[in-house]
Enzyme design. Structure first.
Site, mmCIF file in Angstrom:
data_model
loop_
_atom_site.group_PDB
_atom_site.id
_atom_site.type_symbol
_atom_site.label_atom_id
_atom_site.label_comp_id
_atom_site.label_asym_id
_atom_site.label_seq_id
_atom_site.Cartn_x
_atom_site.Cartn_y
_atom_site.Cartn_z
ATOM 1 N N GLY A 91 -5.937 -27.322 8.354
ATOM 2 C CA GLY A 91 -6.301 -26.047 8.496
ATOM 3 C C GLY A 91 -7.385 -25.540 7.562
ATOM 4 C CB THR A 92 -6.652 -25.660 3.925
ATOM 5 O OG1 THR A 92 -5.304 -25.183 3.730
ATOM 6 C CG2 THR A 92 -7.265 -25.327 2.596
ATOM 7 C CD GLN A 118 0.575 -19.263 11.798
ATOM 8 O OE1 GLN A 118 1.442 -19.069 12.508
ATOM 9 N NE2 GLN A 118 0.947 -20.030 10.563
ATOM 10 C CB THR A 171 -11.051 -44.341 6.922
ATOM 11 O OG1 THR A 171 -11.989 -45.186 6.171
ATOM 12 C CG2 THR A 171 -10.555 -45.024 7.780
ATOM 13 C CB CYS A 207 10.386 -14.392 -5.923
ATOM 14 S SG CYS A 207 10.844 -13.481 -7.131
HETATM 15 C C1 LIG Z 1 -14.919 -48.530 -2.746
HETATM 16 C C2 LIG Z 1 -14.608 -47.601 -1.445
HETATM 17 N N1 LIG Z 1 -14.630 -46.176 -1.857
HETATM 18 C C3 LIG Z 1 -14.282 -45.393 -0.976
HETATM 19 C C4 LIG Z 1 -13.900 -45.597 0.108
HETATM 20 C C5 LIG Z 1 -13.496 -44.382 1.012
HETATM 21 O O1 LIG Z 1 -12.184 -44.351 1.369
HETATM 22 P P1 LIG Z 1 -11.303 -43.446 2.522
HETATM 23 O O2 LIG Z 1 -11.935 -44.362 3.952
HETATM 24 O O3 LIG Z 1 -9.795 -43.661 2.508
HETATM 25 O O4 LIG Z 1 -12.096 -42.140 2.561
HETATM 26 C C6 LIG Z 1 -13.792 -46.922 0.665
HETATM 27 C C7 LIG Z 1 -13.353 -47.195 1.886
HETATM 28 O O5 LIG Z 1 -13.855 -47.247 2.909
HETATM 29 C C8 LIG Z 1 -14.132 -47.878 -0.317
HETATM 30 O O6 LIG Z 1 -14.073 -49.203 -0.092
HETATM 31 C C1 LIG Z 2 -3.601 -18.758 9.308
HETATM 32 C C2 LIG Z 2 -3.707 -19.997 8.523
HETATM 33 N N1 LIG Z 2 -4.844 -20.363 8.082
HETATM 34 C C3 LIG Z 2 -4.717 -21.638 7.380
HETATM 35 C C4 LIG Z 2 -3.702 -22.280 7.182
HETATM 36 C C5 LIG Z 2 -3.764 -23.456 6.396
HETATM 37 O O1 LIG Z 2 -3.516 -24.672 7.319
HETATM 38 P P1 LIG Z 2 -2.992 -26.325 6.522
HETATM 39 O O2 LIG Z 2 -1.757 -25.790 5.947
HETATM 40 O O3 LIG Z 2 -3.246 -27.098 7.703
HETATM 41 O O4 LIG Z 2 -4.194 -26.460 5.465
HETATM 42 C C6 LIG Z 2 -2.441 -21.673 7.641
HETATM 43 C C7 LIG Z 2 -1.254 -22.577 7.512
HETATM 44 O O5 LIG Z 2 -0.618 -22.645 6.284
HETATM 45 C C8 LIG Z 2 -2.402 -20.661 8.374
HETATM 46 O O6 LIG Z 2 -1.293 -20.037 8.973
#
Ligand SMILES: Cc1ncc(COP(=O)(O)O)c(C=O)c1O
Ligand SMILES: Cc1ncc(COP(=O)(O)O)c(C=O)c1O
Lengths: 398, 124, 398, 124
Positions: free
Chosen positions: A71-72, A181, A239, A326
Site C-alpha cells: 500500500g505504501t 483498509q 521482477t 508510545c
Molecule cells: C544485475 C542486475 N541488477 C538488477 C536486477 C533487478 O533485480 P530485481 O529483478 O530483483 O528487481 C537484476 C535482475 O533482473 C540484475 O541481474
Molecule cells: C490506510 C492505509 N494506507 C496505507 C497503508 C500501508 O500499506 P502497506 O503496509 O501495505 O505498505 C496502510 C497499512 O499499514 C493503511 O492502513
C-alpha cells in the site's frame, strides 16, 4: 488459552488457500514472467490471472492494475507520479489531502512541499469525516491532485469519496484514494467511486505482506517512482513478486465471495464490542458510530495510557493496537485522533480492536469480560484517576 | 522489546498507591506527553520507611516506577539521592533506546519527593 | 523428458527449505513487526534473524541492511538517494556509471539527467570489463556518485570493484555496486570491496521474488525514495514483507554454506559448455573467458536470431535467454553486447545459459548434444548463411 | 505469447529454401534490426507455381514467412498482390502486438518478389 487476534487493521493472517496457491507457485511456476521459455510463459499466465482477480474485486479492467510492493508504494507512486506528472504538463502545483490520511499519503505530500508544491490539508469533524464543502473551498485552478482515503485505518470512518472525486475532477484535478483498509471489506468500485487512482494492499485482506496494487484509470499519466526493466507496462520495474501476486489474486477471489456475509457478521461483533465497552465509565468512542468499517472499534479509556493497556491485554492473550505515542515510534499520539479534536491525554488512552475472519462470538465475550478488569487495574495505578472512583460508582449504579 | 524483568514489574508493580500523610511527594511529566509519575515517601530518621507510586504511562514508565521504589525502600535519603537513571534501567535488565527517558522520569520523581521532604523539614 | 532450466540469471527455483520457512512464517508468525503484542514481537524476532543472515553473507552488520522489494528498488534507492542527498549537501551533480549496467541502474542515472545531473558512462573493453584508468579520467571534483556493477548479468564479467571503489572514495564520491548477480555466487564482502552501497536480490539466490536489500555503510546519507511508516529505520517505509524476508534470510544461509562447492561445480559445467559449443563454426564467446561468474555462459551464434534459438531450445525442453531485441521488449539488442563492440547482427544471435543448483552433468551433455542440430536448422533457414556451409565444413574438418 | 498456429509454423516451416532460377526474388529487412526475409518465386502463366523463403529473425518472422508462402502458393500474381499484413496475421490466429510488424515484412517481401518478377518481365 487460545490467543485472540483483534489487530486485523495492522495485518491479517494469511488465508490457508492463499498459502497453498503461493506454495504451488513457488514449487511449480518459479519462472520469470519476462522469459520466453515455458517456465516464463507459465509464470506470465499466473500473473495475468491474478491481475484479473484483483481487478474484478474493484470493478476495473486488468490492464488498469499495476502491482506494487504494498500500500505504501502504491500511495507514493500515485501521489508523486500524479503531482509531478501534472506539473510537467503545466497544470499547477497545488495538492489537497486530509488531516487523517495514513503517513504514506501525508508524508509523501509533505515531501512534495520540498519540491515546491503547495499542500492544503482538509480538516475533519469530530467523527473523522471530511466535509465536501471543505474540499469545495480548498479547490483552486492550479490544484493538480486531491488524495483522500476511502476508510480510515485508525477509526474506520468512511469518507464520501464519490462526491469528493466528482468535485475534484470537475475542477481538473486527479483524484486518488487510499483504499487499503476498505478494499475487500466493503464494496469498492472504481467506476462508482469515480476515482482516477486507488491503492490497495494484500496483507490487509488475508493475502501476503509485500504486495499491493495501484489502479490507474485510462488516460491518467504518472511519472514513475523508479526505473529499470519493462515490467508492469513500464510503470513499475523489477521482477514481479509472482508468488505474492498470485496470493493477492487468491485473497481477492476469496474476499469477493465472502465479503458481504463477513461484513454483516463483523458489524454485529463490532456493535456488541462498542455497546459493551461504552458501558464502562469514562470511555469515548472514536470515529463515526455507524458510517465506519464493519471491523473497526476504537475507544479512548480516560486516565490510562494505550501501551500499558496493550501490554495488559497481551498478557491475557489479546492482540490489539493503540494510537498512543508510545506505540507509534514518534513523540505525539495519533495524528488522526488529534485531528478529530481529542486532547493529547485522551488520545494516549485509545484502543483499536479490528475484527477479522478468525474471530468468533466467544472472542467478543472474552474481550468484554477481560477489558473492564484491566481498565480498572490501570486506573488504580493512575495518578490522573483520583477522586474519579466516586464518579465511577455513580455512573455504574445508574 | 521489553526484558522479562520489565514485564515482571509491569505485571506485578511493587508499592503502588499513595501514602496518606507523606513526608514528601514528587510529581513529574504531564499527560499530554503520555507520562506522569507521582511518588510519595514516608521518611523516619532519614530513612525511607515507605514509598508508593502512581503512574500514567507506558509499560516502561510503570516498570521503572516500580523498580525505583524497590531500590530505595529502606535506604537513607542520601543513598536514595545517589540513584541514577542508569541504575534504574540496569535494575530492569535494560530498556529499549526509545524508552530510556522513562528511567529519567522515575529517578526525577523520587528526587522531587526528597526535595519536597527537605523543604517541609526546613519549614518545621 | 525432464526440462533443463538454464536461466538462473533470470530467476532461480525457490529452495524447498526456503519455501518451508516462508510457509511456517505465514502460518505461525503472521504478525506485523511494528505491533506491540506477542504476534508483533514474534514477527520482529524473525525479521531481526533474517537481517542477520543476509548481513552475514556480505560481511555487514545487521543494522546496515535495508530490505527492499528487490534488486531494482535497491538500485533506485541507492542511486536517487545518494545523488540527491549529495547534491543537497552541495557536493556536486556529476555521476559516473558504466555502459554495461542493468537498466535499473542505467535508467535511474538517465532519469537523474532530467534533474540536472551530468552522467558519464564509462566504456568497457571487448570482454565487458571497465578499466580503472577510465574511471580515473572521468572522476571530477563534483562527482558525487559512482555506480558500477559487481558482475554483469548478461555476460558474467566481474569488475575490479575494489580498485574502482578505492579510487572513487578517495575523490569523495559515494560508491555503489549492483551485486545482484554475484551475491551468493562468489564471495561478496562489503569491507573487502570497500563499497558504500550494495544491492542484492533474493530471487537470484533461490529465495523468493519481490525481496532484495541495500547495504548502506555507516555515515552514508540517502534521501528516501518513498515516505510512510517508520519501518527499516525510516529509510524504506511500508509493512515489511516478512515471509519474503525470512525466505531471503534462509536462502542467504544456504548460499553461505554451499557457495564454494557450488561455484567449483558450476565452473566445471560452464567450461564444458563453453569449450564444447565453441567447437561449432561461427561461434563467439561473449564476456571474459575466466574472469566471469561460475554460472554464466554467453555465446553468439552467427547468422541466427536469438529468439528463434530460444524457441527451438524450448521445444527441446531447454530454458535459456538471449540478448536479442525480440526478447527484450525494445528495438535494440542487448546494450551490454553492443557496448562490448558486437555488431547488431551478432548481438541478435546471442544465447545465455546460466547454470544453477538443479543442473547436473547430464544437463550439460544434453545441451551439448542438442544445440548443434538446432543451430544447423536455423542456419539452414537463414538468408545470411549462404555460402558459409563451405566454410563451415572446412572449419569442422580442421 | 504465440498462438499454437504460430508455433506450428515455426516448428515446421513450409517452403524453406531458395528457388535456383527464380522468376523473382524479394528481400526486406536488415540484420541490424534483427529481421531479414528473402522470398523467391517461380511464376508460370501468371501463377505462383513455387515459392520459397529464408528468414533470419524471431519466431514470428519465421512463422509469418512460412504462412505467407502457403497462402499464395498456386495463386495468381494478382491474388497474391492482394495479400495484406492482416491476412497473414489472421492466418496465424493473431500475433502479439509487439510482433505485428513481422507480418508486414512477410507481405512486403512477397510484394518485392512480385515486383522483381514484373521488372524482369518488362526487360525481356
Ligand atoms: C544485475 C542486475 N541488477 C538488477 C536486477 C533487478 O533485480 P530485481 O529483478 O530483483 O528487481 C537484476 C535482475 O533482473 C540484475 O541481474
Ligand atoms: C490506510 C492505509 N494506507 C496505507 C497503508 C500501508 O500499506 P502497506 O503496509 O501495505 O505498505 C496502510 C497499512 O499499514 C493503511 O492502513
Amino acid at each position: 488459552m487460545q490467543p485472540v487476534y483483534m489487530d486485523h487493521g495492522a495485518t491479517t493472517p494469511v488465508h490457508p488457500e492463499v498459502v497453498k496457491a503461493m506454495v504451488e507457485t513457488m514449487e511449480k511456476s518459479f519462472g520469470n514472467p519476462s522469459s520466453v521459455h515455458a517456465f516464463g510463459r507459465e509464470a506470465r499466465k499466473l500473473l495475468d490471472e491474478a491481475r484479473a482477480s484483483v481487478a474484478s474485486l474493484m470493478g476495473a479492467s486488468p490492464e488498469q492494475i499495476i502491482f506494487t510492493s504494498g500500500g505504501t508504494e502504491a500511495d507514493n507512486m500515485a501521489i508523486f507520479g500524479a503531482a509531478r506528472g501534472m506539473r510537467l504538463k503545466g497544470k499547477g502545483n497545488h495538492i489537497i489531502t486530509s488531516a487523517v490520511e495514513h503517513h504514506a499519503v501525508l508524508d509523501a505530500c509533505k515531501a512534495l512541499e520540498k519540491e515546491g508544491f503547495e499542500v492544503t490539508i482538509l480538516p475533519v469533524d469530530e467523527d473523522g469525516q471530511v466535509h465536501v464543502e471543505e474540499l469545495e473551498k480548498a479547490l483552486r485552478d492550479d490544484t493538480v491532485l486531491v488524495t483522500i482515503m476511502h476508510a480510515n485505518n485508525e477509526v474506520g470512518t468512511i469518507q464520501p469519496i464519490q462526491e469528493l472525486a466528482r468535485l475534484a475532477k470537475a475542477r481538473g484535478a486527479v483524484f486518488h484514494t487510499d483504499a487499503v483498509q476498505s478494499f475487500g471489506k466493503i464494496p469498492v468500485d472504481v467506476n462508482e467511486l469515480g476515482v482516477d487512482l486507488l491503492s490497495a494492499s494484500a496483507h490487509k485482506i488475508y493475502g501476503p505482506k509485500g504486495v499491493g496494487c495501484l489502479y490507474i484509470a485510462k488516460g491518467v499519466k504518472l511519472t514513475p517512482l523508479s526505473y529499470g526493466g519493462s515490467q508492469e507496462r513500464r510503470r513499475r520495474p523489477g521482477t514481479e513478486n509472482l508468488p505474492g501476486i498470485v496470493g493477492f489474486g487468491k485473497a481477492a477471489l476469496i474476499s469477493q465471495a465472502e465479503m458481504q456475509a463477513e461484513a454483516e457478521r463483523l458489524t454485529r461483533y463490532r456493535d456488541r464490542l462498542i455497546d459493551g465497552l461504552m458501558e464502562l465509565p469514562h470511555v469515548k468512542l472514536n470515529g463515526h458510530r455507524t458510517n465506519r468499517l464493519p471491523q473497526n472499534v476504537n475507544l479512548s479509556f480516560h486516565f490510562i495510557e494505550g501501551e500499558s493497556l496493550l501490554l495488559m491485554l497481551d498478557m491475557k492473550g489479546i492482540a490489539a493496537s493503540s494510537g498512543s505515542a508510545c506505540t507509534s515510534g514518534s513523540l505525539d499520539p495519533s495524528h488522526v485522533l488529534l485531528a478529530m479534536g481529542l486532547s493529547h491525554e485522551i488520545a494516549h488512552g485509545s484502543l483499536r480492536l479490528t475484527l477479522g475472519r478468525g474471530n468468533s462470538e466467544e472472542d467478543v465475550d472474552y474481550i468484554l469480560n477481560t477489558i473492564p478488569e484491566i481498565v480498572e487495574r490501570l486506573r488504580a495505578l493512575s495518578p490522573l484517576y483520583e477522586g474519579k472512583e466516586a464518579v465511577t460508582s455513580c455512573t455504574q449504579r445508574r | 522489546m521489553y526484558t522479562e524483568k520489565v514485564m515482571e514489574h509491569f505485571a506485578n508493580p511493587r508499592n503502588v498507591g499513595e501514602i496518606e500523610e507523606a513526608s514528601g511527594v514528587g510529581e513529574v511529566g504531564n499527560a499530554s506527553c503520555g507520562d506522569i509519575m507521582r511518588i510519595s515517601i514516608q521518611v523516619e530518621d532519614n530513612i525511607i520507611k515507605d514509598i508508593k507510586f502512581k503512574t500514567f504511562g507506558c509499560g516502561a514508565a510503570i516498570a521503572t516506577s516500580s523498580v525505583c521504589t524497590e531500590l530505595v525502600k529502606g535506604k537513607s535519603i542520601d543513598e536514595a539521592l545517589e540513584l541514577t537513571n542508569q541504575a534504574v534501567a540496569d535494575a530492569l535488565g535494560g530498556l529499549p533506546p526509545a524508552k530510556m527517558h522513562c528511567s529519567n522520569l522515575a529517578a526525577e520523581a523520587l528526587h522531587e519527593a526528597i526535595a519536597d521532604y527537605k523543604a517541609k523539614q526546613g519549614k518545621e
